[in-house]
Scaffold this motif. Structure first.
Motif, PDB file in Angstrom:
ATOM      1  N   GLU A  89      11.197  23.054 -41.401  1.00 39.13           N
ATOM      2  CA  GLU A  89      12.119  24.630 -40.987  1.00 39.13           C
ATOM      3  C   GLU A  89      11.556  25.504 -41.994  1.00 39.13           C
ATOM      4  O   GLU A  89      11.296  26.789 -41.441  1.00 39.13           O
ATOM      5  N   ARG A  90      11.417  25.311 -43.298  1.00 40.86           N
ATOM      6  CA  ARG A  90      10.974  26.515 -44.243  1.00 40.86           C
ATOM      7  C   ARG A  90       9.408  26.859 -43.723  1.00 40.86           C
ATOM      8  O   ARG A  90       9.086  28.253 -43.671  1.00 40.86           O
ATOM      9  N   VAL A  91       8.674  25.982 -43.422  1.00 42.26           N
ATOM     10  CA  VAL A  91       7.179  26.214 -43.088  1.00 42.26           C
ATOM     11  C   VAL A  91       7.163  26.991 -41.800  1.00 42.26           C
ATOM     12  O   VAL A  91       6.626  27.899 -41.655  1.00 42.26           O
ATOM     13  N   LEU A  92       7.933  26.439 -40.816  1.00 46.02           N
ATOM     14  CA  LEU A  92       7.997  27.211 -39.398  1.00 46.02           C
ATOM     15  C   LEU A  92       8.377  28.586 -39.703  1.00 46.02           C
ATOM     16  O   LEU A  92       7.991  29.585 -39.257  1.00 46.02           O
ATOM     17  N   ALA A  93       9.391  29.001 -40.593  1.00 46.01           N
ATOM     18  CA  ALA A  93       9.928  30.235 -40.669  1.00 46.01           C
ATOM     19  C   ALA A  93       8.862  31.176 -41.545  1.00 46.01           C
ATOM     20  O   ALA A  93       8.905  32.189 -40.965  1.00 46.01           O
ATOM     21  N   HIS A  94       8.220  30.662 -42.655  1.00 48.52           N
ATOM     22  CA  HIS A  94       7.319  31.254 -42.963  1.00 48.52           C
ATOM     23  C   HIS A  94       5.994  31.517 -42.352  1.00 48.52           C
ATOM     24  O   HIS A  94       5.683  32.753 -42.359  1.00 48.52           O
TER      25      HIS A  94
ATOM     26  N   LYS B 299       5.504  14.394 -45.229  1.00 50.34           N
ATOM     27  CA  LYS B 299       6.452  15.170 -46.033  1.00 50.34           C
ATOM     28  C   LYS B 299       5.512  15.913 -47.324  1.00 50.34           C
ATOM     29  O   LYS B 299       5.644  17.114 -47.673  1.00 50.34           O
ATOM     30  N   LYS B 300       4.635  15.054 -47.780  1.00 49.16           N
ATOM     31  CA  LYS B 300       3.561  15.530 -48.756  1.00 49.16           C
ATOM     32  C   LYS B 300       3.052  16.899 -48.303  1.00 49.16           C
ATOM     33  O   LYS B 300       2.829  17.829 -49.438  1.00 49.16           O
TER      34      LYS B 300
ATOM     35  N   SER C  33      10.074  23.668 -52.593  1.00 46.48           N
ATOM     36  CA  SER C  33       9.724  22.330 -52.248  1.00 46.48           C
ATOM     37  C   SER C  33      10.360  21.230 -52.362  1.00 46.48           C
ATOM     38  O   SER C  33       9.965  20.146 -52.064  1.00 46.48           O
ATOM     39  N   THR C  34      11.569  21.337 -52.235  1.00 50.08           N
ATOM     40  CA  THR C  34      12.510  20.116 -52.236  1.00 50.08           C
ATOM     41  C   THR C  34      13.313  20.122 -50.950  1.00 50.08           C
ATOM     42  O   THR C  34      13.255  21.139 -50.119  1.00 50.08           O
ATOM     43  N   GLY C  35      13.821  19.003 -50.774  1.00 52.06           N
ATOM     44  CA  GLY C  35      14.715  18.690 -49.344  1.00 52.06           C
ATOM     45  C   GLY C  35      14.188  17.607 -48.415  1.00 52.06           C
ATOM     46  O   GLY C  35      13.061  17.143 -48.829  1.00 52.06           O
ATOM     47  N   SER C  36      14.693  17.498 -47.596  1.00 53.60           N
ATOM     48  CA  SER C  36      14.254  16.383 -46.456  1.00 53.60           C
ATOM     49  C   SER C  36      13.131  17.116 -45.643  1.00 53.60           C
ATOM     50  O   SER C  36      12.901  18.301 -45.855  1.00 53.60           O
ATOM     51  N   LYS C  37      12.582  16.251 -45.062  1.00 52.81           N
ATOM     52  CA  LYS C  37      11.292  16.759 -44.266  1.00 52.81           C
ATOM     53  C   LYS C  37      11.635  17.601 -43.216  1.00 52.81           C
ATOM     54  O   LYS C  37      11.137  18.558 -43.015  1.00 52.81           O
ATOM     55  N   GLU C  38      12.760  17.519 -42.575  1.00 53.01           N
ATOM     56  CA  GLU C  38      13.413  18.485 -41.708  1.00 53.01           C
ATOM     57  C   GLU C  38      13.645  19.909 -42.175  1.00 53.01           C
ATOM     58  O   GLU C  38      13.055  20.846 -41.934  1.00 53.01           O
TER      59      GLU C  38
ATOM     60  N   CYS D  96       4.372  24.308 -49.209  1.00 46.92           N
ATOM     61  CA  CYS D  96       5.807  25.109 -49.767  1.00 46.92           C
ATOM     62  C   CYS D  96       5.177  25.509 -51.433  1.00 46.92           C
ATOM     63  O   CYS D  96       5.617  26.683 -51.666  1.00 46.92           O
ATOM     64  N   SER D  97       4.982  24.640 -52.058  1.00 45.92           N
ATOM     65  CA  SER D  97       4.436  24.993 -53.547  1.00 45.92           C
ATOM     66  C   SER D  97       3.488  26.091 -53.577  1.00 45.92           C
ATOM     67  O   SER D  97       3.523  26.909 -54.194  1.00 45.92           O
TER      68      SER D  97
END
Length: 185
Positions: A45-50, A22-23, A36-41, A29-30
């Motif tokens: 999803e955010r990283v994958l989309a990016h 998660k870190k 950069s907040t929220g659950s690991k899931e 994200c940062s």
């Protein structure tokens, strides 16, 4: 194959193939000016989309927590579960007295207490006992470490925690051993 660094040039396929802490997801994200907040899931999803060049996933905002009602000092099977009750030592003592000394708050009870809708503690005991009869509940995807530990001790009942942790370290350094399954809502 060595585990790659989580960088903007990483392919979505490589991202999916490896386990990420998660870190690491928060740091990525940062660095990319993403939330950069929220659950690991959610972070995954955010990283994958990016990495895929897709718009960031949007999630419906959670409704505000219900106003917490005061728990009575004396709990009986007829006690109606109030909104916002926390699973605490008083409730643990109630469940121990009405089930077994080994009772603990499992996922079925946590789910029930999130939205009790007027159910009684007797009904909560029934939910708990029913969940025990059904066996262990599946562990959510973002808790892959917990699933590994459960599976490892099931396969190696005499193993030590150190052995389970060593197996985990090996597993997370292996591509596709812990495949991330992102879903969009």
């Amino acid at each position: 194959m060595n585990r790659p660094l989580l960088t903007p040039s990483l392919s979505p396929e490589n991202f999916r193939a490896w386990y990420w802490l998660k870190k690491e997801l928060q740091d990525f994200c940062s660095a990319q000016a993403l939330p950069s907040t929220g659950s690991k899931e959610i972070l995954s999803e955010r990283v994958l989309a990016h990495l895929s060049g897709q718009p960031l996933p949007t999630r419906a905002t959670a409704s505000p927590a219900p106003r917490r009602s005061r728990m009575p000092q004396v709990l009986t099977p007829e006690t109606v579960i109030g909104p916002g009750w926390r699973l605490n030592e008083d409730l643990r003592a109630f469940f121990v007295a009405h089930t077994t000394p080994a009772s603990r708050f499992n996922q079925a009870l946590r789910d029930l207490f999130k939205n009790p809708q007027g159910q009684t503690l007797a009904q909560a005991v029934a939910v708990y006992q029913n969940s025990l009869a059904q066996g262990p509940s599946p562990i959510q995807r973002q808790f892959q470490f917990n699933q590994h530990i459960r599976d490892y001790f099931e396969q190696h009942p005499n193993a030590t925690r150190a052995q389970a942790l060593q197996a985990w370290q090996h597993k997370r350094q292996t591509p596709d051993a812990l495949v991330f399954s992102a879903h969009t809502e």
